[in-house]
Design an enzyme around this catalytic site. Structure first.
Site, mmCIF file in Angstrom:
data_model
loop_
_atom_site.group_PDB
_atom_site.id
_atom_site.type_symbol
_atom_site.label_atom_id
_atom_site.label_comp_id
_atom_site.label_asym_id
_atom_site.label_seq_id
_atom_site.Cartn_x
_atom_site.Cartn_y
_atom_site.Cartn_z
ATOM 1 N N ASN A 17 0.971 -1.183 0.229
ATOM 2 C CA ASN A 17 0.074 0.076 0.114
ATOM 3 C C ASN A 17 0.948 1.343 -0.054
ATOM 4 O O ASN A 17 1.704 1.688 1.046
ATOM 5 C CB ASN A 17 -0.975 -0.034 1.212
ATOM 6 N N LYS B 104 0.195 4.230 -0.554
ATOM 7 C CA LYS B 104 -0.494 5.330 -0.009
ATOM 8 C C LYS B 104 -0.262 6.642 -0.925
ATOM 9 O O LYS B 104 -0.220 6.463 -2.211
ATOM 10 C CB LYS B 104 -0.203 5.668 1.604
ATOM 11 N N HIS C 247 -9.667 1.375 4.607
ATOM 12 C CA HIS C 247 -8.256 1.455 5.153
ATOM 13 C C HIS C 247 -8.881 2.451 6.473
ATOM 14 O O HIS C 247 -9.620 3.262 6.196
ATOM 15 C CB HIS C 247 -7.268 2.206 4.414
ATOM 16 N N GLU D 236 -7.352 4.681 7.435
ATOM 17 C CA GLU D 236 -7.055 6.214 7.238
ATOM 18 C C GLU D 236 -8.096 6.866 6.376
ATOM 19 O O GLU D 236 -8.409 7.876 6.555
ATOM 20 C CB GLU D 236 -5.727 6.539 6.456
ATOM 21 N N GLU E 231 -5.736 -4.859 10.791
ATOM 22 C CA GLU E 231 -4.595 -3.418 11.032
ATOM 23 C C GLU E 231 -5.062 -2.728 12.074
ATOM 24 O O GLU E 231 -5.840 -1.486 12.045
ATOM 25 C CB GLU E 231 -4.668 -2.398 9.502
ATOM 26 N N GLY F 289 2.353 2.833 10.579
ATOM 27 C CA GLY F 289 3.314 3.853 10.395
ATOM 28 C C GLY F 289 3.893 4.155 11.778
ATOM 29 O O GLY F 289 4.518 5.129 11.980
ATOM 30 N N SER G 262 3.138 -1.518 10.471
ATOM 31 C CA SER G 262 4.587 -1.595 10.671
ATOM 32 C C SER G 262 5.187 -3.009 10.482
ATOM 33 O O SER G 262 6.206 -3.436 11.290
ATOM 34 C CB SER G 262 4.757 -1.225 12.186
HETATM 35 P P1 PGA Z 1 2.508 0.647 7.569
HETATM 36 O O1 PGA Z 1 1.127 0.674 7.025
HETATM 37 O O2 PGA Z 1 3.006 -0.692 6.994
HETATM 38 O O3 PGA Z 1 3.303 1.758 7.259
HETATM 39 O O4 PGA Z 1 2.523 0.488 9.070
HETATM 40 C C1 PGA Z 1 0.384 -0.455 6.854
HETATM 41 C C2 PGA Z 1 -1.116 0.098 6.024
HETATM 42 O O5 PGA Z 1 -1.608 1.220 6.529
HETATM 43 O O6 PGA Z 1 -1.593 -0.305 5.287
#
Ligand code: PGA
Length: 253
Positions: free
Chosen positions: A12, A14, A101, A103, A171, A177, A215
């Site tokens: 992903n 983003k 997601h 976000e 998640e 992140g 992460s």
């Molecule tokens: P990350 O994000 O690996 O940077 O923690 C995962 C995600 O949000 O899909």
């Protein structure tokens, strides 16, 4: 790895990447895939920003790596400024789309019902929906993680969800992140709850893959991917580095 479910490793990206650096990254991922002597043990998909879909479609042609998008609208067309419909993603070469997601749930106010409608639109267009669920830090501290992921799984998956058109990604929001990951016991507990909810809700729910995301990096992928109920990973930050991303793909048991 549970049963016969083949793992899926999803990148992903983003809101990261302009054309030049993104094509270089994809070329580096393809080089690594070609250099592997052993057969690939996972399905692999890259989900770039929408502006890069057509370029990546061409770049990935002839490779074993699929293309995916990061979101879609619930309607197939219409007056929805700034949105992208699932059939448009299919035309741009996508086989997968991430929906729900955290976000987007947080930043765009998407409810379980909205996520479900998007997944339905993805299915109608022939896409596999990667549906994200996960608790906040506050919810985990209050001992509500299992309750939250169970509710999100039940409410965000459309009736027509099958192992062929749906993947669930667990998640935890606080792990995204942040460099923090849940313990393997916590991951196993959440995956078991999602698996129970899938099994209870639908007759072939048991075949739906459940990924872990939050992460994931080369250094921690192996023990996470070795958990019996973890069938792949959704990778954000670490997917922006071809070497790191491919090391995660190769960490699949
Ligand atoms: P990350 O994000 O690996 O940077 O923690 C995962 C995600 O949000 O899909």
């Amino acid at each position: 790895m549970a049963g016969t479910r083949r793992p899926l490793i999803a990148a992903n990206w983003k809101m990261n990447g302009l054309r030049g650096d993104s094509l270089a990254r994809v070329a580096a991922v393809i080089d690594r895939a070609r250099a592997s002597t052993a057969p690939l043990r996972a399905d692999v998909v890259i989900c770039p920003p929408a502006t890069l879909l057509w370029a990546l479609r061409d770049a990935l042609q002839g490779s074993d790596i699929a293309l995916g998008a990061q979101d879609c609208h619930a309607k197939p067309s219409g007056a929805h400024t700034g949105d992208i419909a699932a059939p448009m993603l299919v035309e741009a070469g996508c086989r997968y789309v991430i929906v729900g997601h955290s976000e987007r749930r947080a930043g765009h106010g998407e409810s379980d019902a909205a996520v479900r409608a998007k997944a339905e639109a993805a299915h109608a267009a022939g896409l596999t929906a990667i549906i994200c669920v996960g608790e906040s830090e506050e919810e985990r501290k209050a001992g509500r993680a299992v309750e939250i992921v169970t509710r999100q799984t039940v409410e965000s998956l459309p009736d027509g969800a099958t192992p062929a058109n749906t993947v669930v990604a667990y998640e935890p929001i606080w792990a995204i992140g942040s460099g923090q990951t849940p313990t393997t016991v916590e991951i196993a507990e959440a995956h078991a709850a999602i698996r129970r909810a899938l099994g209870a809700e639908r007759k072939d729910g048991d075949g739906i893959r459940i990924l872990y995301g939050g992460s994931v990096k080369a250094a921690n992928a192996k023990p996470i991917l070795a958990l019996p109920l973890v069938e792949g990973a959704l990778v954000g930050g670490a997917s922006l580095d071809a070497r790191e991303f491919w090391a995660i793909v190769e960490s699949c048991p």
